[in-house]
Write a protein that holds these residues in place. Structure first.
Motif, PDB file in Angstrom:
ATOM      1  N   SER A   1      12.264  11.389   3.745  1.00 43.38           N
ATOM      2  CA  SER A   1      12.779  11.203   5.107  1.00 43.38           C
ATOM      3  C   SER A   1      11.658  11.026   6.124  1.00 43.38           C
ATOM      4  CB  SER A   1      13.650  12.398   5.500  1.00 43.38           C
ATOM      5  OG  SER A   1      12.911  13.607   5.446  1.00 43.38           O
ATOM      6  N   ALA A   2      10.443  11.443   5.786  1.00 46.76           N
ATOM      7  CA  ALA A   2       9.308  11.328   6.711  1.00 46.76           C
ATOM      8  C   ALA A   2       8.496  10.063   6.483  1.00 46.76           C
ATOM      9  CB  ALA A   2       8.403  12.553   6.568  1.00 46.76           C
TER      10      ALA A   2
ATOM     11  N   LEU B   1       0.835  -1.200   0.000  1.00 47.46           N
ATOM     12  CA  LEU B   1       0.000   0.000   0.000  1.00 47.46           C
ATOM     13  C   LEU B   1       0.872   1.253   0.000  1.00 47.46           C
ATOM     14  CD1 LEU B   1      -2.821   1.335   0.264  1.00 47.46           C
ATOM     15  CD2 LEU B   1      -2.603   1.063   2.741  1.00 47.46           C
ATOM     16  N   ALA B   2       1.945   1.228   0.779  1.00 48.65           N
ATOM     17  CA  ALA B   2       2.837   2.393   0.838  1.00 48.65           C
ATOM     18  C   ALA B   2       3.487   2.669  -0.512  1.00 48.65           C
ATOM     19  CB  ALA B   2       3.908   2.169   1.906  1.00 48.65           C
ATOM     20  N   ARG B   3       3.775   1.621  -1.280  1.00 53.54           N
ATOM     21  CA  ARG B   3       4.370   1.807  -2.608  1.00 53.54           C
ATOM     22  C   ARG B   3       3.424   2.568  -3.545  1.00 53.54           C
ATOM     23  NH1 ARG B   3       9.076   1.660  -1.028  1.00 53.54           N
ATOM     24  NH2 ARG B   3       9.804  -0.309  -0.183  1.00 53.54           N
ATOM     25  N   SER B   4       2.128   2.483  -3.242  1.00 56.34           N
ATOM     26  CA  SER B   4       1.160   3.217  -4.067  1.00 56.34           C
ATOM     27  C   SER B   4       0.901   4.617  -3.516  1.00 56.34           C
ATOM     28  CB  SER B   4      -0.153   2.444  -4.173  1.00 56.34           C
ATOM     29  OG  SER B   4      -0.830   2.421  -2.928  1.00 56.34           O
ATOM     30  N   GLY B   5       1.597   4.957  -2.404  1.00 60.14           N
ATOM     31  CA  GLY B   5       1.540   6.323  -1.887  1.00 60.14           C
ATOM     32  C   GLY B   5       0.603   6.541  -0.717  1.00 60.14           C
TER      33      GLY B   5
ATOM     34  N   ALA C   1     -11.245   0.344   5.716  1.00 60.54           N
ATOM     35  CA  ALA C   1     -10.215   1.021   4.926  1.00 60.54           C
ATOM     36  C   ALA C   1     -10.238   2.522   5.161  1.00 60.54           C
ATOM     37  CB  ALA C   1     -10.423   0.727   3.450  1.00 60.54           C
ATOM     38  N   HIS C   2      -9.394   2.985   6.059  1.00 62.83           N
ATOM     39  CA  HIS C   2      -9.211   4.424   6.233  1.00 62.83           C
ATOM     40  C   HIS C   2      -7.735   4.706   5.984  1.00 62.83           C
ATOM     41  CE1 HIS C   2     -13.251   5.217   7.664  1.00 62.83           C
ATOM     42  NE2 HIS C   2     -13.153   4.135   8.413  1.00 62.83           N
ATOM     43  N   VAL C   3      -7.445   5.348   4.880  1.00 62.05           N
ATOM     44  CA  VAL C   3      -6.057   5.586   4.502  1.00 62.05           C
ATOM     45  C   VAL C   3      -5.792   7.079   4.372  1.00 62.05           C
ATOM     46  CG1 VAL C   3      -5.933   3.383   3.288  1.00 62.05           C
ATOM     47  CG2 VAL C   3      -6.500   5.450   2.001  1.00 62.05           C
ATOM     48  N   ARG C   4      -4.526   7.423   4.444  1.00 69.13           N
ATOM     49  CA  ARG C   4      -4.106   8.805   4.194  1.00 69.13           C
ATOM     50  C   ARG C   4      -2.866   8.760   3.324  1.00 69.13           C
ATOM     51  NH1 ARG C   4      -2.250   8.164   9.656  1.00 69.13           N
ATOM     52  NH2 ARG C   4       0.029   8.314   9.800  1.00 69.13           N
ATOM     53  N   PRO C   5      -2.568   9.841   2.595  1.00 69.69           N
ATOM     54  CA  PRO C   5      -1.378   9.840   1.745  1.00 69.69           C
ATOM     55  C   PRO C   5      -0.098   9.714   2.563  1.00 69.69           C
ATOM     56  CG  PRO C   5      -2.889  11.597   1.109  1.00 69.69           C
ATOM     57  CD  PRO C   5      -3.382  11.060   2.414  1.00 69.69           C
ATOM     58  N   LEU C   6       0.829   8.967   2.034  1.00 63.17           N
ATOM     59  CA  LEU C   6       2.158   8.889   2.627  1.00 63.17           C
ATOM     60  C   LEU C   6       2.845  10.243   2.420  1.00 63.17           C
ATOM     61  CD1 LEU C   6       3.857   6.536   3.917  1.00 63.17           C
ATOM     62  CD2 LEU C   6       4.934   6.289   1.685  1.00 63.17           C
ATOM     63  N   PRO C   7       3.614  10.736   3.401  1.00 63.84           N
ATOM     64  CA  PRO C   7       4.293  12.032   3.208  1.00 63.84           C
ATOM     65  C   PRO C   7       5.131  12.037   1.931  1.00 63.84           C
ATOM     66  CG  PRO C   7       4.500  11.316   5.484  1.00 63.84           C
ATOM     67  CD  PRO C   7       3.888  10.168   4.736  1.00 63.84           C
TER      68      PRO C   7
END
Length: 240
Positions: A203-204, A165-169, A193-199
């Motif tokens: 570095s974050a 999931l993180a690879r998709s942002g 499914a509650h998601v938010r955008p990865l920074p």
């Protein structure tokens, strides 16, 4: 084009009318009932769950956050204007999040639409209609049934999907086992499914991922630490 269907849905001994957006293969009449399975779901969530008579659909219902009589201004601003008229119900947000998960390659239940009630007397304004998987087990129950080696293998699969999931942002906002179902063939299905955008700042990103792993939700420091170690190795091996 956004499609909409008006449905009268009897449940809780009352008939409630919903505008259902993006309906897919919904019958003209839908009757919902509580079961022992849905009551088990409710032990791990603040939502209410119902199953259709034909056992094909699972309905997730989220009540208003504020009491109309005790907190009328909060109820009117948040529950009535924002959630109903501005279409910001939990069901709509979760519908979008499920699409993000599926686009990332994770399995989710098939969505049959999300709905809302404009009737201020209906406290259950938010409605999400999903595929019902009667033979799947809640992730927490599945995890507890495993031996220690099995729990570590499950954590590795779980973390692998979080990284996917993180690879998709995106990063999940509430990472725990009961946001999952596990099928009879041991496939993970993401149901909450509650998601938010990865920074955006590289570095974050690791910090945002690591923060999703907590002792309580992963059922002990041993499992949280193992999940973080595996996540760190996986994330940094792919990001360099």
């Amino acid at each position: 084009m956004l499609s909409v269907k008006l449905l009268d849905i009897p449940f809780d001994d009352a008939r409630r009318r919903y505008l259902v957006f993006q309906p897919w293969r919904l019958p003209d009449r839908l009757r919902l009932a509580s079961t022992t399975t849905t009551q088990e779901f409710e032990q791990h969530a603040s939502s209410r769950f119902y199953v259709s008579d034909d056992q094909a659909l699972l309905a997730k219902v989220v009540p208003d956050k504020f009491d109309k009589r005790r907190q009328p201004f909060n109820w009117f601003a948040r529950d009535y204007l924002e959630k109903r008229w501005l279409l910001q119900t939990d069901a709509h947000k979760e519908f979008r999040s499920l699409r993000i998960l599926r686009k990332a390659g994770l399995r989710t239940p098939t969505c049959h639409g999300w709905g809302l009630s404009l009737n201020p007397r209906n406290r259950n304004a938010s409605l999400l209609l999903m595929e019902y998987l009667p033979t799947a087990r809640p992730g927490g129950d599945y995890f507890e049934s495993l031996d220690e080696a099995g729990k570590r293998r499950f954590l590795e699969r779980f973390v692998g999907e979080v990284i996917q999931l993180a690879r998709s942002g995106f990063v999940h906002r509430d990472l725990h086992y009961n946001n999952l179902l596990v099928t009879a063939s041991d496939e993970i299905v993401w149901i909450d499914a509650h998601v938010r955008p990865l920074p955006a700042k590289a570095s974050a990103q690791w910090h945002a991922l690591a923060q999703t792993l907590t002792i309580n939700k992963l059922r002990g420091e041993t499992y949280r630490a193992y999940a973080e170690q595996y996540m760190h190795a996986l994330w940094h091996s792919e990001t360099g």
